[in-house]
Write a protein that holds these residues in place. Sequence first.
Motif, PDB file in Angstrom:
ATOM      1  N   GLU A 227       0.829  -1.209   0.000  1.00 28.42           N
ATOM      2  CA  GLU A 227       0.000   0.000   0.000  1.00 28.42           C
ATOM      3  C   GLU A 227       0.860   1.255   0.000  1.00 28.42           C
ATOM      4  O   GLU A 227       0.572   2.229  -0.702  1.00 28.42           O
ATOM      5  CB  GLU A 227      -0.947  -0.007   1.204  1.00 28.42           C
ATOM      6  CG  GLU A 227      -2.043  -1.042   1.087  1.00 28.42           C
ATOM      7  CD  GLU A 227      -2.823  -1.227   2.374  1.00 28.42           C
ATOM      8  OE1 GLU A 227      -2.514  -0.544   3.377  1.00 28.42           O
ATOM      9  OE2 GLU A 227      -3.741  -2.070   2.383  1.00 28.42           O
ATOM     10  N   THR A 228       1.938   1.251   0.766  1.00 29.92           N
ATOM     11  CA  THR A 228       2.850   2.401   0.810  1.00 29.92           C
ATOM     12  C   THR A 228       3.523   2.582  -0.536  1.00 29.92           C
ATOM     13  O   THR A 228       3.643   3.712  -1.036  1.00 29.92           O
ATOM     14  CB  THR A 228       3.914   2.183   1.906  1.00 29.92           C
ATOM     15  OG1 THR A 228       3.265   1.910   3.130  1.00 29.92           O
ATOM     16  CG2 THR A 228       4.809   3.387   2.049  1.00 29.92           C
ATOM     17  N   GLU A 229       3.956   1.489  -1.124  1.00 28.61           N
ATOM     18  CA  GLU A 229       4.606   1.537  -2.431  1.00 28.61           C
ATOM     19  C   GLU A 229       3.638   2.039  -3.502  1.00 28.61           C
ATOM     20  O   GLU A 229       4.014   2.843  -4.364  1.00 28.61           O
ATOM     21  CB  GLU A 229       5.112   0.136  -2.776  1.00 28.61           C
ATOM     22  CG  GLU A 229       6.032   0.089  -3.966  1.00 28.61           C
ATOM     23  CD  GLU A 229       6.566  -1.310  -4.180  1.00 28.61           C
ATOM     24  OE1 GLU A 229       6.192  -1.924  -5.205  1.00 28.61           O
ATOM     25  OE2 GLU A 229       7.336  -1.777  -3.321  1.00 28.61           O
ATOM     26  N   ALA A 230       2.406   1.593  -3.434  1.00 30.97           N
ATOM     27  CA  ALA A 230       1.409   2.017  -4.417  1.00 30.97           C
ATOM     28  C   ALA A 230       1.098   3.503  -4.268  1.00 30.97           C
ATOM     29  O   ALA A 230       0.890   4.203  -5.271  1.00 30.97           O
ATOM     30  CB  ALA A 230       0.140   1.199  -4.263  1.00 30.97           C
ATOM     31  N   ALA A 231       1.069   4.007  -3.051  1.00 31.91           N
ATOM     32  CA  ALA A 231       0.778   5.426  -2.831  1.00 31.91           C
ATOM     33  C   ALA A 231       1.920   6.318  -3.302  1.00 31.91           C
ATOM     34  O   ALA A 231       1.692   7.440  -3.765  1.00 31.91           O
ATOM     35  CB  ALA A 231       0.500   5.671  -1.354  1.00 31.91           C
ATOM     36  N   SER A 232       3.167   5.849  -3.191  1.00 30.33           N
ATOM     37  CA  SER A 232       4.303   6.685  -3.584  1.00 30.33           C
ATOM     38  C   SER A 232       4.643   6.556  -5.061  1.00 30.33           C
ATOM     39  O   SER A 232       5.362   7.392  -5.602  1.00 30.33           O
ATOM     40  CB  SER A 232       5.525   6.333  -2.737  1.00 30.33           C
ATOM     41  OG  SER A 232       5.916   5.006  -3.004  1.00 30.33           O
ATOM     42  N   THR A 233       4.150   5.553  -5.727  1.00 30.80           N
ATOM     43  CA  THR A 233       4.425   5.356  -7.139  1.00 30.80           C
ATOM     44  C   THR A 233       3.388   6.110  -7.963  1.00 30.80           C
ATOM     45  O   THR A 233       2.195   5.972  -7.759  1.00 30.80           O
ATOM     46  CB  THR A 233       4.377   3.862  -7.505  1.00 30.80           C
ATOM     47  OG1 THR A 233       5.272   3.159  -6.662  1.00 30.80           O
ATOM     48  CG2 THR A 233       4.733   3.644  -8.952  1.00 30.80           C
ATOM     49  N   ILE A 234       3.873   6.905  -8.904  1.00 31.86           N
ATOM     50  CA  ILE A 234       2.982   7.674  -9.767  1.00 31.86           C
ATOM     51  C   ILE A 234       2.835   6.940 -11.084  1.00 31.86           C
ATOM     52  O   ILE A 234       3.817   6.482 -11.659  1.00 31.86           O
ATOM     53  CB  ILE A 234       3.548   9.095 -10.009  1.00 31.86           C
ATOM     54  CG1 ILE A 234       3.668   9.823  -8.681  1.00 31.86           C
ATOM     55  CG2 ILE A 234       2.695   9.862 -10.994  1.00 31.86           C
ATOM     56  CD1 ILE A 234       4.346  11.168  -8.789  1.00 31.86           C
ATOM     57  N   ASP A 235       1.608   6.842 -11.529  1.00 31.87           N
ATOM     58  CA  ASP A 235       1.327   6.229 -12.814  1.00 31.87           C
ATOM     59  C   ASP A 235       2.030   7.047 -13.894  1.00 31.87           C
ATOM     60  O   ASP A 235       1.862   8.262 -13.971  1.00 31.87           O
ATOM     61  CB  ASP A 235      -0.187   6.215 -13.043  1.00 31.87           C
ATOM     62  CG  ASP A 235      -0.583   5.430 -14.271  1.00 31.87           C
ATOM     63  OD1 ASP A 235       0.279   5.165 -15.120  1.00 31.87           O
ATOM     64  OD2 ASP A 235      -1.774   5.071 -14.362  1.00 31.87           O
ATOM     65  N   PRO A 236       2.861   6.413 -14.747  1.00 34.29           N
ATOM     66  CA  PRO A 236       3.610   7.161 -15.762  1.00 34.29           C
ATOM     67  C   PRO A 236       2.705   7.964 -16.703  1.00 34.29           C
ATOM     68  O   PRO A 236       3.111   9.012 -17.218  1.00 34.29           O
ATOM     69  CB  PRO A 236       4.384   6.104 -16.535  1.00 34.29           C
ATOM     70  CG  PRO A 236       4.056   4.802 -15.944  1.00 34.29           C
ATOM     71  CD  PRO A 236       3.153   5.008 -14.800  1.00 34.29           C
ATOM     72  N   ARG A 237       1.484   7.545 -16.877  1.00 32.59           N
ATOM     73  CA  ARG A 237       0.568   8.269 -17.755  1.00 32.59           C
ATOM     74  C   ARG A 237       0.138   9.590 -17.122  1.00 32.59           C
ATOM     75  O   ARG A 237      -0.279  10.503 -17.812  1.00 32.59           O
ATOM     76  CB  ARG A 237      -0.651   7.404 -18.059  1.00 32.59           C
ATOM     77  CG  ARG A 237      -0.279   6.132 -18.841  1.00 32.59           C
ATOM     78  CD  ARG A 237      -1.431   5.201 -18.956  1.00 32.59           C
ATOM     79  NE  ARG A 237      -1.713   4.673 -17.609  1.00 32.59           N
ATOM     80  CZ  ARG A 237      -2.664   3.819 -17.325  1.00 32.59           C
ATOM     81  NH1 ARG A 237      -3.469   3.392 -18.272  1.00 32.59           N
ATOM     82  NH2 ARG A 237      -2.848   3.382 -16.111  1.00 32.59           N
ATOM     83  N   LEU A 238       0.230   9.663 -15.793  1.00 33.86           N
ATOM     84  CA  LEU A 238      -0.192  10.874 -15.097  1.00 33.86           C
ATOM     85  C   LEU A 238       0.994  11.681 -14.565  1.00 33.86           C
ATOM     86  O   LEU A 238       0.811  12.655 -13.838  1.00 33.86           O
ATOM     87  CB  LEU A 238      -1.123  10.510 -13.932  1.00 33.86           C
ATOM     88  CG  LEU A 238      -2.368   9.705 -14.319  1.00 33.86           C
ATOM     89  CD1 LEU A 238      -3.118   9.294 -13.082  1.00 33.86           C
ATOM     90  CD2 LEU A 238      -3.272  10.499 -15.241  1.00 33.86           C
ATOM     91  N   ALA A 239       2.220  11.299 -14.921  1.00 35.52           N
ATOM     92  CA  ALA A 239       3.423  11.967 -14.407  1.00 35.52           C
ATOM     93  C   ALA A 239       3.454  13.440 -14.795  1.00 35.52           C
ATOM     94  O   ALA A 239       3.890  14.289 -14.016  1.00 35.52           O
ATOM     95  CB  ALA A 239       4.670  11.265 -14.910  1.00 35.52           C
ATOM     96  N   LYS A 240       3.001  13.793 -15.962  1.00 39.73           N
ATOM     97  CA  LYS A 240       2.998  15.194 -16.417  1.00 39.73           C
ATOM     98  C   LYS A 240       2.108  16.054 -15.530  1.00 39.73           C
ATOM     99  O   LYS A 240       2.382  17.225 -15.318  1.00 39.73           O
ATOM    100  CB  LYS A 240       2.522  15.291 -17.872  1.00 39.73           C
ATOM    101  CG  LYS A 240       3.491  14.736 -18.865  1.00 39.73           C
ATOM    102  CD  LYS A 240       4.607  15.703 -19.073  1.00 39.73           C
ATOM    103  CE  LYS A 240       5.491  15.221 -20.213  1.00 39.73           C
ATOM    104  NZ  LYS A 240       6.610  16.068 -20.408  1.00 39.73           N
TER     105      LYS A 240
END
Length: 186
Positions: A163-176
Amino acid sequence: MKWALSELNKFRGSQVDFLETIDLSASLKKREPSIIDISPIKVNGFLEVDEIGYYAHMTIETILTVPSSRSLEPVEMPLNLLIDEEYMTPRQYDALKDVSEDDKSLIIVLEKDLIDLTEAIEDFILLNLPLQVLTEEEKQSTELPKGDFWQVVSEDDIKVEQETEAASTIDPRLAKLSDFFKEDEQ
């Protein structure tokens, strides 16, 4: 714990009570090598005999010694089981009517003119071996074992980490979009 059907048929319409202590340690250790020891098994029950078949009801009590799941230390565990089995000859089984296939699947069809309850006792003991066995110290301790380059983690720890990893990882499609908010702050 064996009875010939000809002997049991003398008790048709009644039941045969039994109270025995049997030793199955050699055969159980052969079938399941993880069993370190098993005390003699106290068997208390009855065999009911009627026209339909043979019904066995028994309770077994024993002490089983198996290795701990964590440390492999021997752990003694009391084992109390209730066993119900229904036996029929092939002729009795074929004569069954108005019985569903699910109910028929629970009936043991005898291949010989002999009922051997030791097989049922062995099977029930093996089916009821616990997957996780802990010593008293391991039950009390909240710390899981670990070594130089390894450690045991609980499922809860894995879920929290995911859960922590998922919260800190940004979807590359939404990085902009994350850069969009940085420009407004300046």
